[in-house]
Design a protein around this motif. Structure first.
Motif, PDB file in Angstrom:
ATOM      1  N   VAL A 272      40.370  45.529  51.067  1.00 49.01           N
ATOM      2  CA  VAL A 272      39.442  44.484  51.490  1.00 49.01           C
ATOM      3  C   VAL A 272      39.431  43.363  50.472  1.00 49.01           C
ATOM      4  N   TRP A 273      39.389  42.140  50.978  1.00 48.23           N
ATOM      5  CA  TRP A 273      39.160  40.947  50.159  1.00 48.23           C
ATOM      6  C   TRP A 273      37.972  40.237  50.776  1.00 48.23           C
ATOM      7  N   CYS A 274      36.827  40.315  50.117  1.00 43.09           N
ATOM      8  CA  CYS A 274      35.554  39.887  50.700  1.00 43.09           C
ATOM      9  C   CYS A 274      35.021  38.645  50.005  1.00 43.09           C
ATOM     10  N   GLU A 275      34.576  37.688  50.802  1.00 45.78           N
ATOM     11  CA  GLU A 275      33.973  36.487  50.240  1.00 45.78           C
ATOM     12  C   GLU A 275      32.728  36.825  49.427  1.00 45.78           C
ATOM     13  N   LYS A 276      32.463  35.971  48.444  1.00 46.88           N
ATOM     14  CA  LYS A 276      31.222  36.111  47.682  1.00 46.88           C
ATOM     15  C   LYS A 276      30.067  35.572  48.527  1.00 46.88           C
ATOM     16  N   PRO A 277      28.822  35.951  48.195  1.00 44.84           N
ATOM     17  CA  PRO A 277      28.488  37.045  47.284  1.00 44.84           C
ATOM     18  C   PRO A 277      28.882  38.377  47.904  1.00 44.84           C
TER      19      PRO A 277
ATOM     20  N   GLN B 295      37.691  33.312  42.927  1.00 37.90           N
ATOM     21  CA  GLN B 295      38.928  32.573  42.681  1.00 37.90           C
ATOM     22  C   GLN B 295      38.891  31.721  41.424  1.00 37.90           C
ATOM     23  N   HIS B 296      37.695  31.451  40.878  1.00 41.34           N
ATOM     24  CA  HIS B 296      37.636  30.627  39.675  1.00 41.34           C
ATOM     25  C   HIS B 296      38.178  31.348  38.445  1.00 41.34           C
ATOM     26  N   ARG B 297      38.288  32.670  38.506  1.00 41.81           N
ATOM     27  CA  ARG B 297      38.903  33.431  37.420  1.00 41.81           C
ATOM     28  C   ARG B 297      40.411  33.182  37.315  1.00 41.81           C
ATOM     29  N   PHE B 298      40.989  32.722  38.420  1.00 42.07           N
ATOM     30  CA  PHE B 298      42.448  32.692  38.522  1.00 42.07           C
ATOM     31  C   PHE B 298      42.969  31.284  38.297  1.00 42.07           C
ATOM     32  N   GLY B 299      44.257  31.163  38.061  1.00 41.93           N
ATOM     33  CA  GLY B 299      44.874  29.887  37.741  1.00 41.93           C
ATOM     34  C   GLY B 299      45.212  29.807  36.266  1.00 41.93           C
TER      35      GLY B 299
ATOM     36  N   LEU C  98      44.462  30.979  46.946  1.00 39.19           N
ATOM     37  CA  LEU C  98      45.882  31.294  46.912  1.00 39.19           C
ATOM     38  C   LEU C  98      46.241  32.051  45.637  1.00 39.19           C
ATOM     39  N   ALA C  99      45.762  31.566  44.483  1.00 42.78           N
ATOM     40  CA  ALA C  99      46.093  32.211  43.211  1.00 42.78           C
ATOM     41  C   ALA C  99      45.560  33.638  43.165  1.00 42.78           C
ATOM     42  N   GLN C 100      44.340  33.849  43.651  1.00 36.90           N
ATOM     43  CA  GLN C 100      43.792  35.204  43.632  1.00 36.90           C
ATOM     44  C   GLN C 100      44.498  36.105  44.645  1.00 36.90           C
ATOM     45  N   LEU C 101      44.759  35.571  45.841  1.00 38.29           N
ATOM     46  CA  LEU C 101      45.394  36.390  46.855  1.00 38.29           C
ATOM     47  C   LEU C 101      46.794  36.811  46.433  1.00 38.29           C
ATOM     48  N   ARG C 102      47.515  35.943  45.747  1.00 42.68           N
ATOM     49  CA  ARG C 102      48.837  36.308  45.249  1.00 42.68           C
ATOM     50  C   ARG C 102      48.743  37.524  44.316  1.00 42.68           C
ATOM     51  N   ALA C 103      47.752  37.505  43.421  1.00 43.76           N
ATOM     52  CA  ALA C 103      47.572  38.636  42.503  1.00 43.76           C
ATOM     53  C   ALA C 103      47.122  39.882  43.258  1.00 43.76           C
ATOM     54  N   LEU C 104      46.247  39.710  44.241  1.00 38.52           N
ATOM     55  CA  LEU C 104      45.739  40.854  45.001  1.00 38.52           C
ATOM     56  C   LEU C 104      46.860  41.546  45.766  1.00 38.52           C
ATOM     57  N   LEU C 105      47.733  40.771  46.402  1.00 34.78           N
ATOM     58  CA  LEU C 105      48.829  41.373  47.153  1.00 34.78           C
ATOM     59  C   LEU C 105      49.816  42.101  46.236  1.00 34.78           C
ATOM     60  N   ALA C 106      50.009  41.568  45.032  1.00 33.83           N
ATOM     61  CA  ALA C 106      50.856  42.273  44.072  1.00 33.83           C
ATOM     62  C   ALA C 106      50.243  43.619  43.705  1.00 33.83           C
ATOM     63  N   ASP C 107      48.923  43.656  43.549  1.00 37.98           N
ATOM     64  CA  ASP C 107      48.239  44.906  43.239  1.00 37.98           C
ATOM     65  C   ASP C 107      48.305  45.869  44.420  1.00 37.98           C
TER      66      ASP C 107
ATOM     67  N   ALA D  22      51.580  47.481  44.551  1.00 34.19           N
ATOM     68  CA  ALA D  22      51.776  48.406  43.430  1.00 34.19           C
ATOM     69  C   ALA D  22      50.799  49.579  43.468  1.00 34.19           C
ATOM     70  N   GLY D  23      49.780  49.517  44.332  1.00 25.78           N
ATOM     71  CA  GLY D  23      48.798  50.585  44.406  1.00 25.78           C
ATOM     72  C   GLY D  23      47.875  50.656  43.216  1.00 25.78           C
ATOM     73  N   ARG D  24      47.609  49.518  42.572  1.00 26.45           N
ATOM     74  CA  ARG D  24      46.726  49.514  41.404  1.00 26.45           C
ATOM     75  C   ARG D  24      45.447  48.735  41.715  1.00 26.45           C
ATOM     76  N   ARG D  25      44.372  49.068  41.003  1.00 24.94           N
ATOM     77  CA  ARG D  25      43.090  48.410  41.242  1.00 24.94           C
ATOM     78  C   ARG D  25      43.184  46.928  40.912  1.00 24.94           C
ATOM     79  N   PRO D  26      42.741  46.046  41.829  1.00 26.81           N
ATOM     80  CA  PRO D  26      42.792  44.609  41.564  1.00 26.81           C
ATOM     81  C   PRO D  26      41.608  44.136  40.746  1.00 26.81           C
ATOM     82  N   ARG D  27      41.775  43.002  40.098  1.00 22.94           N
ATOM     83  CA  ARG D  27      40.650  42.376  39.402  1.00 22.94           C
ATOM     84  C   ARG D  27      39.570  42.021  40.416  1.00 22.94           C
ATOM     85  N   SER D  28      38.346  41.939  39.937  1.00 24.21           N
ATOM     86  CA  SER D  28      37.142  41.629  40.720  1.00 24.21           C
ATOM     87  C   SER D  28      36.826  42.713  41.742  1.00 24.21           C
TER      88      SER D  28
END
Length: 381
Positions: free
Chosen positions: A106-111, A138-142, A307-316, A319-325
């Protein structure tokens, strides 16, 4: 909608479903998924909305083959790998749980959801190795945030000492005419929850865990259940002290983070998203020019974005690893906001870890406080 990448034909296509077909889905989620098509195979298999006409139009516009008005039916029939949730906050918990139980990330909008109890229920439903539920922060990314995080983590600027986190925006009465806004049960909170959470999350991501908070909140202009302005003093585990201001009463709108370290001040000034140019680093007078120049070398510009966050999320995901956030990392800003409200409404200092099962602020951010909770939920004397 089916998109494949010429550079990644060997990868299995990630099947994605979009839940909620309003502005954030159209303006951020689908564009991010489309942009990633040049990098990897992605298939948007379905969209869900309670409004049949809306979901039909959405699917027609983006070439998505399967419109649904029933989330569970979509999960059963389409079995997506990833569900992006673009609905109002009150729906996030149940929709996230349904997706996780169906085996989807799941990728859920804030809050993320209206309470810590809801968040903990989501985390408990995650599996070992996935599926996981990540929050859109997404502000964490970039490149800018990544560069500054590296400098701070390595203490290249010296110890962080003083910080300021500001989300001062402007929202008029028409904004709050939308029925779910300004209500605890549907929005979860006021500007601290719905607006300032992005800057507070970035501040926490840069400075690390917080230890205590002392806050005030007011309802100065708008006729709503929640606050329309709050201020807080926050102490971090590393000793740094910060002021946090969240407002929807400010015609001169700005989002700002400033961190004063022993050898330099780092500042980010923007509104809804940042690039390298929005960051500045001001060295102390005795810092050599070549050192300051190295600090200011941010590298190629990758703006903060979905886009920057989703790119990292899909990589996770691949890979089957826990994503950031997600998990504890995604919970930290919600815990700070819960503590901010408790401090403001009880006139006390609240420490990290204070709010847990049995605390009224664990199940509702208003905590049942008289004058703040909906009348039927106020704590009775």
């Amino acid at each position: 909608m089916f998109v494949t990448s010429t550079r990644a034909q060997q990868e299995r296509s990630v099947r994605v479903a979009v839940v909620g077909t309003g502005g954030i889905a159209r303006g951020a989620h689908v564009p991010a998924l489309t942009a990633l098509a040049a990098e990897q195979p992605i298939e948007i298999v379905a969209a869900v909305d309670i409004d049949q006409a809306s979901v039909d139009a959405f699917c027609g516009e983006y070439g998505i083959g399967h419109p649904y008005t029933d989330l569970q039916l979509m999960l059963d029939e389409q079995q997506p790998d990833l569900v992006t949730i673009c609905t109002p906050p009150t729906l996030h918990r149940d929709q996230t749980l349904a997706a996780l139980r169906a085996g989807a990330w799941v990728w859920c909008e804030k809050p993320p959801c209206p309470s810590l109890a809801d968040f903990d229920a989501i985390e408990a439903a995650e599996g070992r190795g996935g599926p996981y539920a990540a929050i859109v922060f997404q502000h964490r990314f970039g490149s800018g945030a990544e560069h500054v995080r590296t400098l701070l983590t390595g203490q290249e600027l010296g110890r962080p000492l003083v910080a300021h986190c500001q989300t001062t925006w402007y929202r008029d009465t028409d904004y709050y005419a939308v029925p779910w806004r300004g209500r605890w049960s549907t929005e979860g909170g006021g500007p601290a929850m719905g607006h300032g959470i992005h800057q507070m999350d970035l501040l926490l991501d840069l400075l690390g865990p917080w230890s205590e908070v002392r806050a005030m909140a007011g309802r100065l202009v708008h006729d709503i259940e929640t606050e329309d302005v709050s201020t807080a003093l926050v102490r971090f585990e590393n000793g740094a002290m910060a002021t946090v201001v969240n407002s929807v009463l400010s015609p001169d709108e700005v989002s700002r983070i400033r961190i004063d370290c022993e050898q330099a001040t780092v500042e980010l000034t923007h509104l809804y998203g940042h690039s390298n140019a929005d960051w500045s680093i001001t060295p102390a007078p005795d810092v050599p020019a070549e050192q300051a120049a190295a600090w200011r070398e941010f590298g190629p510009d990758i703006p903060s974005s979905h886009l920057a966050q989703l790119r990292a999320l899909l990589a996770d995901l691949r890979a089957g690893r826990r994503p950031r956030s997600s998990g504890a990392d995604g919970r930290t800003s919600l815990e700070l906001i819960a503590a901010l409200y408790k401090s403001a409404f009880t006139d006390t200092t609240v420490r990290s870890g204070d709010i847990g099962p049995g605390d009224p602020y664990y199940t509702a951010l208003h905590g049942g406080a008289p004058g703040w909770a909906p009348a039927t939920e106020e704590v009775r004397a």
